[in-house]
Design an enzyme around this catalytic site. Structure first.
Site, PDB file in Angstrom:
ATOM      1  N   GLU A  95      69.192  53.074  79.331  1.00  0.00           N
ATOM      2  CA  GLU A  95      69.972  52.094  80.108  1.00  0.00           C
ATOM      3  C   GLU A  95      71.353  52.706  80.281  1.00  0.00           C
ATOM      4  O   GLU A  95      72.138  52.753  79.326  1.00  0.00           O
ATOM      5  CB  GLU A  95      70.078  50.767  79.342  1.00  0.00           C
ATOM      6  CG  GLU A  95      68.766  50.039  79.173  1.00  0.00           C
ATOM      7  CD  GLU A  95      68.270  49.418  80.462  1.00  0.00           C
ATOM      8  OE1 GLU A  95      69.076  49.255  81.403  1.00  0.00           O
ATOM      9  OE2 GLU A  95      67.081  49.119  80.540  1.00  0.00           O
ATOM     10  N   SER A 106      76.338  55.940  78.385  1.00  0.00           N
ATOM     11  CA  SER A 106      76.765  56.595  79.620  1.00  0.00           C
ATOM     12  C   SER A 106      75.657  57.470  80.203  1.00  0.00           C
ATOM     13  O   SER A 106      74.780  57.962  79.472  1.00  0.00           O
ATOM     14  CB  SER A 106      77.992  57.457  79.332  1.00  0.00           C
ATOM     15  OG  SER A 106      77.662  58.435  78.372  1.00  0.00           O
ATOM     16  N   CYS A 126      78.085  47.158  82.187  1.00  0.00           N
ATOM     17  CA  CYS A 126      77.340  48.116  83.018  1.00  0.00           C
ATOM     18  C   CYS A 126      76.964  47.516  84.375  1.00  0.00           C
ATOM     19  O   CYS A 126      76.885  48.223  85.364  1.00  0.00           O
ATOM     20  CB  CYS A 126      76.096  48.587  82.279  1.00  0.00           C
ATOM     21  SG  CYS A 126      75.061  47.223  81.735  1.00  0.00           S
ATOM     22  N   LYS A 132      71.480  52.646  65.392  1.00  0.00           N
ATOM     23  CA  LYS A 132      72.869  53.105  65.249  1.00  0.00           C
ATOM     24  C   LYS A 132      73.756  52.333  66.221  1.00  0.00           C
ATOM     25  O   LYS A 132      73.558  52.418  67.434  1.00  0.00           O
ATOM     26  CB  LYS A 132      72.976  54.604  65.583  1.00  0.00           C
ATOM     27  CG  LYS A 132      74.389  55.129  65.435  1.00  0.00           C
ATOM     28  CD  LYS A 132      74.615  56.380  66.270  1.00  0.00           C
ATOM     29  CE  LYS A 132      75.699  56.238  67.316  1.00  0.00           C
ATOM     30  NZ  LYS A 132      76.938  55.572  66.954  1.00  0.00           N
ATOM     31  N   GLU A 190      82.069  55.630  87.686  1.00  0.00           N
ATOM     32  CA  GLU A 190      81.901  54.294  87.115  1.00  0.00           C
ATOM     33  C   GLU A 190      83.247  53.865  86.528  1.00  0.00           C
ATOM     34  O   GLU A 190      83.755  54.504  85.603  1.00  0.00           O
ATOM     35  CB  GLU A 190      80.846  54.329  86.009  1.00  0.00           C
ATOM     36  CG  GLU A 190      80.619  52.967  85.389  1.00  0.00           C
ATOM     37  CD  GLU A 190      79.671  53.002  84.196  1.00  0.00           C
ATOM     38  OE1 GLU A 190      79.637  54.018  83.486  1.00  0.00           O
ATOM     39  OE2 GLU A 190      78.977  51.995  83.994  1.00  0.00           O
TER      40      GLU A 190
HETATM   41  P1  NAP Z   1      78.512  56.609  75.369  1.00  0.00           P
HETATM   42  O1  NAP Z   1      79.676  57.477  75.126  1.00  0.00           O
HETATM   43  O2  NAP Z   1      77.313  57.199  76.019  1.00  0.00           O
HETATM   44  O3  NAP Z   1      78.152  55.965  73.944  1.00  0.00           O
HETATM   45  C1  NAP Z   1      77.103  55.049  73.792  1.00  0.00           C
HETATM   46  C2  NAP Z   1      76.434  55.260  72.443  1.00  0.00           C
HETATM   47  O4  NAP Z   1      75.948  56.592  72.397  1.00  0.00           O
HETATM   48  C3  NAP Z   1      77.362  55.094  71.250  1.00  0.00           C
HETATM   49  O5  NAP Z   1      76.626  54.579  70.162  1.00  0.00           O
HETATM   50  C4  NAP Z   1      77.789  56.522  70.963  1.00  0.00           C
HETATM   51  O6  NAP Z   1      78.122  56.736  69.610  1.00  0.00           O
HETATM   52  C5  NAP Z   1      76.511  57.270  71.288  1.00  0.00           C
HETATM   53  N1  NAP Z   1      76.706  58.672  71.657  1.00  0.00           N
HETATM   54  C6  NAP Z   1      77.826  59.273  72.109  1.00  0.00           C
HETATM   55  N2  NAP Z   1      77.595  60.592  72.326  1.00  0.00           N
HETATM   56  C7  NAP Z   1      76.307  60.817  71.983  1.00  0.00           C
HETATM   57  C8  NAP Z   1      75.469  61.963  71.969  1.00  0.00           C
HETATM   58  N3  NAP Z   1      75.918  63.150  72.368  1.00  0.00           N
HETATM   59  N4  NAP Z   1      74.192  61.836  71.558  1.00  0.00           N
HETATM   60  C9  NAP Z   1      73.720  60.642  71.166  1.00  0.00           C
HETATM   61  N5  NAP Z   1      74.459  59.508  71.150  1.00  0.00           N
HETATM   62  C10 NAP Z   1      75.732  59.597  71.566  1.00  0.00           C
HETATM   63  O7  NAP Z   1      78.869  55.365  76.237  1.00  0.00           O
HETATM   64  P2  NAP Z   1      80.198  54.519  76.242  1.00  0.00           P
HETATM   65  O8  NAP Z   1      81.079  55.107  77.250  1.00  0.00           O
HETATM   66  O9  NAP Z   1      80.708  54.273  74.889  1.00  0.00           O
HETATM   67  O10 NAP Z   1      79.595  53.132  76.754  1.00  0.00           O
HETATM   68  C11 NAP Z   1      79.724  52.691  78.039  1.00  0.00           C
HETATM   69  C12 NAP Z   1      78.583  53.200  78.919  1.00  0.00           C
HETATM   70  O11 NAP Z   1      77.395  52.498  78.576  1.00  0.00           O
HETATM   71  C13 NAP Z   1      78.828  52.914  80.378  1.00  0.00           C
HETATM   72  O12 NAP Z   1      78.430  54.022  81.145  1.00  0.00           O
HETATM   73  C14 NAP Z   1      77.939  51.724  80.657  1.00  0.00           C
HETATM   74  O13 NAP Z   1      77.559  51.552  81.997  1.00  0.00           O
HETATM   75  C15 NAP Z   1      76.786  52.017  79.766  1.00  0.00           C
HETATM   76  N6  NAP Z   1      76.037  50.789  79.522  1.00  0.00           N
HETATM   77  C16 NAP Z   1      74.814  50.637  80.125  1.00  0.00           C
HETATM   78  C17 NAP Z   1      74.117  49.455  79.953  1.00  0.00           C
HETATM   79  C18 NAP Z   1      72.781  49.244  80.605  1.00  0.00           C
HETATM   80  O14 NAP Z   1      72.063  48.344  80.176  1.00  0.00           O
HETATM   81  N7  NAP Z   1      72.395  50.015  81.617  1.00  0.00           N
HETATM   82  C19 NAP Z   1      74.666  48.441  79.163  1.00  0.00           C
HETATM   83  C20 NAP Z   1      75.911  48.634  78.597  1.00  0.00           C
HETATM   84  C21 NAP Z   1      76.590  49.819  78.769  1.00  0.00           C
HETATM   85  P3  NAP Z   1      79.631  56.656  69.074  1.00  0.00           P
HETATM   86  O15 NAP Z   1      80.131  55.311  69.386  1.00  0.00           O
HETATM   87  O16 NAP Z   1      79.431  56.835  67.628  1.00  0.00           O
HETATM   88  O17 NAP Z   1      80.376  57.744  69.761  1.00  0.00           O
END
Ligand code: NAP
Length: 484
Positions: free
Chosen positions: A253, A232, A287, A178, A386
């Site tokens: 991650e 996140s 990230c 996804k 963050e």
């Molecule tokens: P997010 O809200 O956690 O979303 C990431 C993914 O999870 C998206 O596909 C989102 O889907 C999905 N998602 C959202 N809520 C969910 C739930 N309750 N259950 C299951 N899946 C769910 O993260 P973001 O804010 O968009 O992305 C940025 C974050 O990613 C930052 O914290 C960053 O540090 C982290 N990140 C970490 C790495 C690493 O390698 N450690 C790399 C890149 C980013 P939808 O888009 O459909 O809402």
């Protein structure tokens, strides 16, 4: 691919390009001008269940295939990603915002990831262990985990799914992926490459559906044995709780808040350049982006001047325009959050040296001026949350132990950067910092052959490297009793 539009827009389930059962679609927005780029198929639980069923049916055959045959498909996919890199990168820039050269580099990183895991899959070795009882033999063999569900965010829509799909397929797992809702187009292109590379139907499936619906299906369906998530920390914690009932394997991650530390022996001009590149790449929406800059007091003035000058010169604009170095932020919410972090810092005494607000030069699009602030302290939200923003907060330090303590004073532990030419200082920092990735004089350390992931609340497990292959393997111990 079954589409006549500029962008491919369908899900990929059991080897077929599919619209949603009820023909529902979801608009994908270009953050540079807020226009709708495409309407993609937007499924629900039925489509996700169908994809999981397809992956479960495909698993025995894909697992039984020779690792050399699996590698050939992945290598071919890598070649196709490279052949199509220009088009995929343009799509990535249009849906995500980063400048085209950054998008191209990301797409090529994805190709390298497929190629590397194609090769490394051949080295999923077990081992033989000397027995204490001479009438026994002990072996360890590796077994693919099974069906894997992957969930990835919008900031690296090519690189991040590749880090999951490539190793999983290499060792014989099958996959349901996804993408983030806002950036599905890049992953549709990558699936086009997998399909054209000859991947058997069902081995990898692409679903576009609401996140919670997908997560429900992954955790409730007994065929899914592992969920690999990048996103996140808040959602990662939720997934840990949700994984309990089915004892699903997890790779997580999660977020980061990386310190970048400059020692006085470093070449300040060079480090300022590296720091500005590392900070403003993808608008700081990375990230592992450096987000707390600790500069030794002896070089703080020179570093600050150099960093501010370089930041002012960065060219902001639509990522498709040649020469643009910083694109739009990803969405309106990101602009608001960045502004509120700066307002909070200002209210607590920080000084803005350049930038500080939404760019007024663009009528449309989510453009924020690259920002440098100083007189920052640990109570400010920009230090505790963050940021994921184009903001460089500067702090001074004088003693090595103090800067290690300050750098480690966070629940995150993903990346840390140190600039010094002193071997003792470098060694003490590499050993003392609580981070899964340490860039010593290196602002961009990620590469397919080295492990990537976080300590503390930044995640569980590692991607890339041999660790990233092991993440999709179970260890099976076989003990053989010999006839007397
Ligand atoms: P997010 O809200 O956690 O979303 C990431 C993914 O999870 C998206 O596909 C989102 O889907 C999905 N998602 C959202 N809520 C969910 C739930 N309750 N259950 C299951 N899946 C769910 O993260 P973001 O804010 O968009 O992305 C940025 C974050 O990613 C930052 O914290 C960053 O540090 C982290 N990140 C970490 C790495 C690493 O390698 N450690 C790399 C890149 C980013 P939808 O888009 O459909 O809402």
């Amino acid at each position: 691919m079954a589409t006549a539009t500029e962008f491919p827009t369908q899900m990929y389930i059991e080897g077929q390009w599919r619209d949603a059962d009820d023909s529902r679609t979801l608009g994908v927005i270009n953050p540079a001008d807020e226009s709708t780029l495409a309407e993609v198929a937007y499924g629900g639980r039925a489509e996700v269940d169908r994809a999981i069923g397809a992956a479960a049916r495909a698993f025995p055959g894909w697992r039984a295939a020779s690792v050399y045959d699996r590698a050939r498909v992945l290598k071919k996919a890598a070649d196709l990603i490279r052949d199509r890199a220009e088009r995929i990168a343009r799509t990535l820039t249009q849906e995500q915002g980063k400048p085209l050269p950054e998008a191209k580099a990301e797409v090529l990183h994805a190709a390298d990831t497929f190629e590397w895991f194609a090769e490394e899959g051949k080295r999923a070795y077990g081992r033989t262990i000397p027995p204490s009882n001479v009438a026994k033999r002990h072996y360890v063999i590796k077994h693919p985990v099974g069906v894997v569900g992957t969930i990835t965010p919008w900031n690296f829509p090519a690189a991040l799914p590749s880090r999951k799909i490539a190793p999983a397929l290499a060792v014989g797992c099958t996959v349901v992926s996804k993408p983030a809702e806002q950036t599905p187009l890049t992953l549709i292109h990558l699936f086009g490459c997998l399909a054209d590379a000859g991947l058997p139907p069902g081995a990898a499936n692409l679903v576009i559906a609401p996140a919670r619906t997908v997560a429900d299906a992954f955790f409730e369906h007994p065929a899914v044995r592992k969920v690999s998530f990048t996103g996140s920390t808040a959602v990662g914690k939720e997934l840990i709780r949700r994984s309990a009932d089915g004892v699903k394997r997890l790779s997580l991650e999660l977020g980061g808040h990386a310190p970048l530390i400059v020692f006085p022996d470093a070449d300040v001009a060079q480090v300022a350049q590296a720091a500005v590149i590392g900070k403003f790449r993808n608008n700081g929406q990375v990230c592992i982006a450096p987000s707390r800059f600790y500069v030794h007091e002896r070089v703080a003035k020179d570093f600050t001047e150099a960093a501010v000058e370089l930041t002012r010169k960065l060219r902001l604009g639509d990522g498709l325009v040649e020469g643009v170095q910083v694109g739009p932020m990803f969405e309106a919410r990101a602009l608001e959050k960045t502004a509120s972090l700066i307002d909070d810092a200002r209210a607590r005494g920080a000084k803005v040296l350049t930038g500080g607000g939404r760019s007024t030069r663009f009528e449309k699009g989510y453009f924020f001026e690259p920002t440098v602030i100083r007189e920052v302290d640990g109570r400010m939200r920009i230090m505790t949350e963050e940021p994921f923003a184009p903001v460089m907060p500067l702090l001074d330090f004088s003693k090595l132990d103090d800067v290690i303590a300050a750098a480690n004073d966070t629940p995150y532990g993903l990346a840390a950067y140190v600039f010094t030419n002193d071997l003792t200082v470098a060694t003490r920092m590499a050993e003392g910092l609580e981070a899964g990735i340490i860039g010593l004089n290196d602002p961009v350390p990620a590469t397919p052959q080295c492990p990537f992931g976080g300590m503390k609340e930044s995640g569980l497990g590692r991607e890339l490297g041999i660790e990233g292959l092991d993440a999709y393997l179970e260890t099976k111990y076989v003990s053989v009793g010999l006839r007397g």
